[in-house]
Structure formats: C-alpha cells, structure tokens
Motif scaffolding. Structure first.
Motif, PDB file in Angstrom:
ATOM      1  N   ASP A  91      34.055  22.793 -17.563  1.00 42.61           N
ATOM      2  CA  ASP A  91      33.542  21.663 -18.001  1.00 42.61           C
ATOM      3  C   ASP A  91      32.401  21.254 -16.867  1.00 42.61           C
ATOM      4  O   ASP A  91      31.608  20.361 -17.005  1.00 42.61           O
ATOM      5  CB  ASP A  91      34.548  20.680 -18.180  1.00 42.61           C
ATOM      6  N   SER A  92      32.680  21.716 -15.610  1.00 42.19           N
ATOM      7  CA  SER A  92      31.911  21.253 -14.380  1.00 42.19           C
ATOM      8  C   SER A  92      30.196  21.771 -14.797  1.00 42.19           C
ATOM      9  O   SER A  92      30.077  22.718 -15.238  1.00 42.19           O
ATOM     10  CB  SER A  92      32.224  22.156 -13.141  1.00 42.19           C
ATOM     11  N   ALA A  93      29.598  20.741 -14.759  1.00 41.83           N
ATOM     12  CA  ALA A  93      28.115  20.799 -15.171  1.00 41.83           C
ATOM     13  C   ALA A  93      27.595  19.386 -14.964  1.00 41.83           C
ATOM     14  O   ALA A  93      28.035  18.377 -14.558  1.00 41.83           O
ATOM     15  CB  ALA A  93      28.112  20.981 -16.704  1.00 41.83           C
ATOM     16  N   MET A  94      26.258  19.284 -15.466  1.00 47.42           N
ATOM     17  CA  MET A  94      25.551  18.100 -15.319  1.00 47.42           C
ATOM     18  C   MET A  94      25.513  17.683 -16.575  1.00 47.42           C
ATOM     19  O   MET A  94      24.801  18.538 -17.753  1.00 47.42           O
ATOM     20  CB  MET A  94      23.933  18.362 -14.880  1.00 47.42           C
ATOM     21  N   TYR A  95      25.756  16.496 -17.074  1.00 49.48           N
ATOM     22  CA  TYR A  95      25.812  15.802 -18.423  1.00 49.48           C
ATOM     23  C   TYR A  95      24.573  14.938 -18.449  1.00 49.48           C
ATOM     24  O   TYR A  95      24.314  14.036 -17.506  1.00 49.48           O
ATOM     25  CB  TYR A  95      27.107  15.192 -18.776  1.00 49.48           C
ATOM     26  N   LEU A  96      23.573  15.322 -19.277  1.00 54.69           N
ATOM     27  CA  LEU A  96      22.523  14.384 -19.598  1.00 54.69           C
ATOM     28  C   LEU A  96      22.243  13.757 -20.695  1.00 54.69           C
ATOM     29  O   LEU A  96      22.625  14.071 -21.938  1.00 54.69           O
ATOM     30  CB  LEU A  96      21.082  15.283 -19.466  1.00 54.69           C
ATOM     31  N   CYS A  97      21.693  12.632 -20.834  1.00 57.56           N
ATOM     32  CA  CYS A  97      21.751  11.742 -21.844  1.00 57.56           C
ATOM     33  C   CYS A  97      20.069  11.325 -22.082  1.00 57.56           C
ATOM     34  O   CYS A  97      19.378  11.504 -20.914  1.00 57.56           O
ATOM     35  CB  CYS A  97      22.379  10.580 -21.852  1.00 57.56           C
ATOM     36  N   ALA A  98      19.872  11.521 -23.470  1.00 58.55           N
ATOM     37  CA  ALA A  98      18.403  11.078 -23.608  1.00 58.55           C
ATOM     38  C   ALA A  98      18.069  10.240 -24.585  1.00 58.55           C
ATOM     39  O   ALA A  98      19.061  10.246 -25.748  1.00 58.55           O
ATOM     40  CB  ALA A  98      17.502  12.348 -23.615  1.00 58.55           C
ATOM     41  N   SER A  99      17.011   9.552 -24.886  1.00 61.13           N
ATOM     42  CA  SER A  99      16.823   8.647 -25.905  1.00 61.13           C
ATOM     43  C   SER A  99      15.300   8.676 -26.567  1.00 61.13           C
ATOM     44  O   SER A  99      14.437   9.075 -25.861  1.00 61.13           O
ATOM     45  CB  SER A  99      17.241   7.132 -25.752  1.00 61.13           C
ATOM     46  N   SER A 100      15.198   8.470 -27.784  1.00 58.27           N
ATOM     47  CA  SER A 100      13.606   8.502 -28.234  1.00 58.27           C
ATOM     48  C   SER A 100      13.608   7.467 -29.285  1.00 58.27           C
ATOM     49  O   SER A 100      14.881   6.817 -29.672  1.00 58.27           O
ATOM     50  CB  SER A 100      13.644   9.792 -28.933  1.00 58.27           C
TER      51      SER A 100
END
Lengths: 116, 115
Positions: B86-95
């Motif tokens: 699960d090690s990772a970068m978790y990114l959130c985006a919106s539009s």
C-alpha cells in the motif's frame, strides 16, 4: 485496451533550446488529451488539454502541444526551455469506456532536465 | 490558498494498522477523484465521487479500502490492515461542472509508508 505511452524516461535539453516531450495514446473514439507537470513534493499541475478544434493547443508557462490523429500522438513542446521547466511531465487521456466520469489514464511520466 | 488540500502530507505506519487520509477539494467543485501513484509510475485511478455519491471504483480498490464524501465536500480514504504494497502517494483531485469537468486540479498528495 486504452493506454498512454511516454517513450522517453528522460529528456535532456540545454536552456534556450526547443524541447519536445513525446506522448502516444490508444483509445476508442475521439480522444480527450491532457498534459500535467509535477514538481518535487507538489501535486500535479494542469498544463493544457485537447478536446476538439485546433490541433495546436496552447497552455500554461509557454507550453503547447500538437494533436496528430493519424499518428495518435500528442507531443508537448516549448520553443525555448528554461531551467525552471525541469520537472516530471505526465500525459493523460480520458477513459472513454467508463461511464463518462472523466477519469484519467496516465502515462508513466518523462523527466525533463534543462541544463544551464 | 484555494486549491485542493490533503492531510496528512506524510504518514508512516506499521503493517496491519489502519490509516485515514483527508482531501478538501476546491470549494465549488462537485467532482472528486482519488488516485494512487507509485514510484516511477503515473497516477492510477482509484475512485470517483459526484457530490456525495461514489459513482465508480477501480478494481485496484480492494475491500480494505473505503472512501467517503459524506456531505459532498471533503472526502476521506481509509485503508484497513495496511500492507507494504500500500506504500504509495495518494492523490486527490477535483473538477467543476460543464466544460470545467475536463480539468482536474490535484492536491499535494499524502505519502504513505508502511513498515
């Protein structure tokens, strides 16, 4: 299957020279294409998009991209590179199979290094 | 700053622990996306919300992952029983809406390290 390919892991260019970062895609139908840039410890920043219209799209920071349907390419270009352009660049395409939710499929990224 | 914000920026946890990340989108945006990015790869889609409704989930999102957006504003992503993978970068985006839906604005990400 839908996909995006960025054939170069790294592009090196001298400051002041033109730069090109390559992208090819595979989707069904007319593609919606995007370029994003990622600086260290920062999120992705939107540069430009192609949805329809003129094949040459102008974006932020002097970048532009050329859509070529016959070659299924969407290469990112800039006439004169700056050292501050050094970053990781991602090409993306809208998933045309999902329910119209505009999720993006990204390439693996190309690291651009501009040398003084 | 009126951009997308994420909290925390970094999280180190031991395998088997639960973690929760928060994303605050741009205030007028009704669409919210979660992506995961591993080293040397581009972001991969995890899930999508339109207002409070979760409309799509990737097969990457195993049953240990759950996401919510209870009032159509901020969103949380929880990972239960974390694994090293699960090690990772978790990114959130919106539009936004209309033609603005095609421009996703990303937050700085939450970097998760599972030891």
């Amino acid at each position: 299957a839908q996909s995006v390919a960025q054939p170069e892991d790294q592009v090196n260019v001298a400051e002041g020279n033109p730069l090109t970062v390559k992208c090819t895609y595979s989707v069904s139908g007319n593609p919606y294409l995007f370029w994003y840039v990622q600086y260290p410890n920062r999120g992705l920043q939107f540069l430009l998009k192609y949805i329809t219209g003129d094949n040459l799209v102008k974006g932020s920071y002097g970048f532009e991209a050329e859509f070529n349907k016959s070659q299924t390419s969407f290469h990112l270009k800039k006439p004169s590179a700056l050292v501050s352009d050094s970053a990781l660049y991602f090409c993306a395409v809208r998933d045309m199979v999902s329910g119209g939710y505009n999720k993006l499929i990204f390439g693996a990224g190309t690291r651009l290094a501009v040398h003084p | 700053d009126t951009g997308v914000s994420q909290d925390p920026r970094h999280k180190i946890t031991k395998r088997g622990q639960n973690v929760t990340f928060r994303c605050d989108p741009i205030s007028e945006h009704n669409r919210l996306y979660w992506y995961r990015q591993t080293l040397g790869q581009g972001p991969e889609f995890l899930t999508y919300f339109q207002n409070e409704a979760q409309l799509e989930k990737s097969r990457l999102l195993s049953d240990r992952f759950s996401a919510e957006r209870p009032k159509g504003s901020f969103s949380t992503l929880e990972i239960q029983r974390t694994e090293q993978g699960d090690s990772a970068m978790y990114l959130c985006a919106s539009s936004g809406s209309g033609r603005a839906i095609y421009e996703q604005y990303f937050g700085p990400g939450t970097r998760l390290t599972v030891t």
